[in-house]
Design a protein around this motif. Sequence first.
Motif, short mmCIF file in Angstrom:
data_model
loop_
_atom_site.label_atom_id
_atom_site.label_comp_id
_atom_site.label_asym_id
_atom_site.label_seq_id
_atom_site.Cartn_x
_atom_site.Cartn_y
_atom_site.Cartn_z
N UNK A 7 10.72 -2.14 4.21
CA UNK A 7 10.09 -1.56 3.02
C UNK A 7 11.01 -0.55 2.38
N UNK A 8 11.61 0.31 3.21
CA UNK A 8 12.48 1.37 2.69
C UNK A 8 13.70 0.77 2.01
N UNK A 9 14.28 -0.25 2.64
CA UNK A 9 15.48 -0.86 2.07
C UNK A 9 15.18 -1.47 0.71
N UNK A 10 14.03 -2.12 0.59
CA UNK A 10 13.66 -2.71 -0.69
C UNK A 10 13.42 -1.63 -1.73
N UNK A 11 12.74 -0.57 -1.30
CA UNK A 11 12.36 0.48 -2.26
C UNK A 11 13.56 1.20 -2.85
N UNK A 12 14.66 1.30 -2.09
CA UNK A 12 15.82 2.04 -2.61
C UNK A 12 16.83 1.13 -3.30
N UNK A 13 16.50 -0.13 -3.43
CA UNK A 13 17.46 -1.05 -4.07
C UNK A 13 17.85 -0.57 -5.45
N UNK A 337 3.01 18.88 -1.32
CA UNK A 337 1.78 18.10 -1.14
C UNK A 337 1.45 17.28 -2.39
N UNK A 338 2.02 17.68 -3.54
CA UNK A 338 1.69 17.00 -4.80
C UNK A 338 2.41 15.68 -5.01
N UNK A 339 3.51 15.45 -4.30
CA UNK A 339 4.26 14.21 -4.56
C UNK A 339 4.55 13.40 -3.30
N UNK A 340 3.79 13.60 -2.24
CA UNK A 340 3.97 12.84 -1.00
C UNK A 340 3.83 11.34 -1.26
N UNK A 341 2.79 10.98 -2.01
CA UNK A 341 2.53 9.55 -2.25
C UNK A 341 3.64 8.92 -3.09
N UNK A 342 4.21 9.70 -4.01
CA UNK A 342 5.22 9.15 -4.93
C UNK A 342 6.63 9.16 -4.34
N UNK A 343 6.79 9.69 -3.14
CA UNK A 343 8.13 9.76 -2.53
C UNK A 343 8.16 9.01 -1.20
N UNK A 344 7.81 9.68 -0.13
CA UNK A 344 7.97 9.08 1.20
C UNK A 344 7.03 7.90 1.43
N UNK A 345 5.87 7.91 0.81
CA UNK A 345 4.95 6.78 0.95
C UNK A 345 5.43 5.61 0.09
N UNK A 346 5.74 5.90 -1.15
CA UNK A 346 6.21 4.86 -2.08
C UNK A 346 7.48 4.18 -1.56
N UNK A 347 8.39 4.95 -0.97
CA UNK A 347 9.65 4.40 -0.47
C UNK A 347 9.54 3.78 0.92
N UNK A 348 8.34 3.80 1.49
CA UNK A 348 8.14 3.16 2.77
C UNK A 348 8.68 3.91 3.96
N UNK A 350 7.18 6.73 5.38
CA UNK A 350 5.97 6.92 6.18
C UNK A 350 4.79 6.27 5.46
N UNK A 351 3.85 5.75 6.21
CA UNK A 351 2.62 5.20 5.62
C UNK A 351 1.54 6.27 5.60
#
Length: 370
Positions: A7-13, A337-348, A350-351
């Motif tokens: 997931x992470x590898x795809x997200x940072x393409x 706390x405001x951008x957890x979903x848009x960073x580490x979650x979005x990039x795979x 951490x879930x």
Amino acid sequence: MNTRMRRAAVAVAATTMAISLAACGSAKESGDKAEQGSEKKGDDLKIGLLLPENQTARYEKFDRPIIEKKIGELTDGKAKVIYANAKQDAPTQAQQIDTMITNKVDALIVGAVDAKAIENSIKKAKAEGIPVVAFDRLAEGPIDAYTSFDNEEVGRAQGTALLEALGDKADGGTIVMMNGAITDPNAALFKKGAKSVLDGKVKYGKEYDTKEWKPENANANMEAAITALGKDKIDGVYSANDGMAGGIITALKAAGLPKLPPVTGQDAELAGVQRIVTGEQFMSVYKSYPAEGIVAAEMAVALAKGEKLDSIATSKVDNASQKDIPTVLVPVISLTKDNIKDTVVKDGIWTLDEICSGKYKAACDKIGLK
């Protein structure tokens, strides 16, 4: 490679493509191939990968599998990666490089334990015709390439966030500054970046260079700071990374503070993200390990094959003995706390299930992290 890494590898393409495209714009007309008298090497390569320690989660969990996977992709699975971790011991790392030289690797990727102490080992590799990519930390000696994050920007992001968290106390408040290990050149850059923001605005009650980046050393330093300053006289804490932030927060809680002061961090470790969710830690710095690891792999394979780095490197840096080292610096993001979903979650990285497991679910629900 596990699901998270895929997931992470795809997200940072997109990030990696942007870096590569920027480099292509400045590539020289001479092309990518170095002028060499000997025949170029094919995909049947041996790449040595030396990482500095295993206390910080990133090296084993992210960097190693990302680099190994990318090297495999670049060589149709024909290259062999020889791996070693120095476990924060510089003499061990020197021995590991000697072993890599004996094994006649075609290139080395080195995350230095001690950037200065490693110089002689890099000179040995160079004497044997083995190119060296300095990974994450700018090692001394005749290195051929370097990739890391914009480390002064890491410090600026930390300092800016701390001032924001201090609010009214940002003008004249007292902070404890917990820097990283003096053997790591990145620690000095983090400190420089942070102080460029904090100088003239806060008072440095106590400042420490934390031996080996160890959380237990940061904990002991924080206990000493509390004793010296008084637990009610500390308005904030600059912590250079998440591991140390954990030790610092343990000391603050043990001192019985009614409210914890804001504490910074770096690396977006799972425990750090969870402390941000609960409010114990104010921020971390998210760094795209896939983007950095992919660049390191690309550099190592290109150098092993005798190719130039014109189409990979986007800038150049100097160390004490080498000038104009081909370099890629990957951007960083301030994580709250405001951008957890848009960073580490979005990039795979951490879930949500991992972050919000067990006792953290209620805190996640409270900040709308679902």
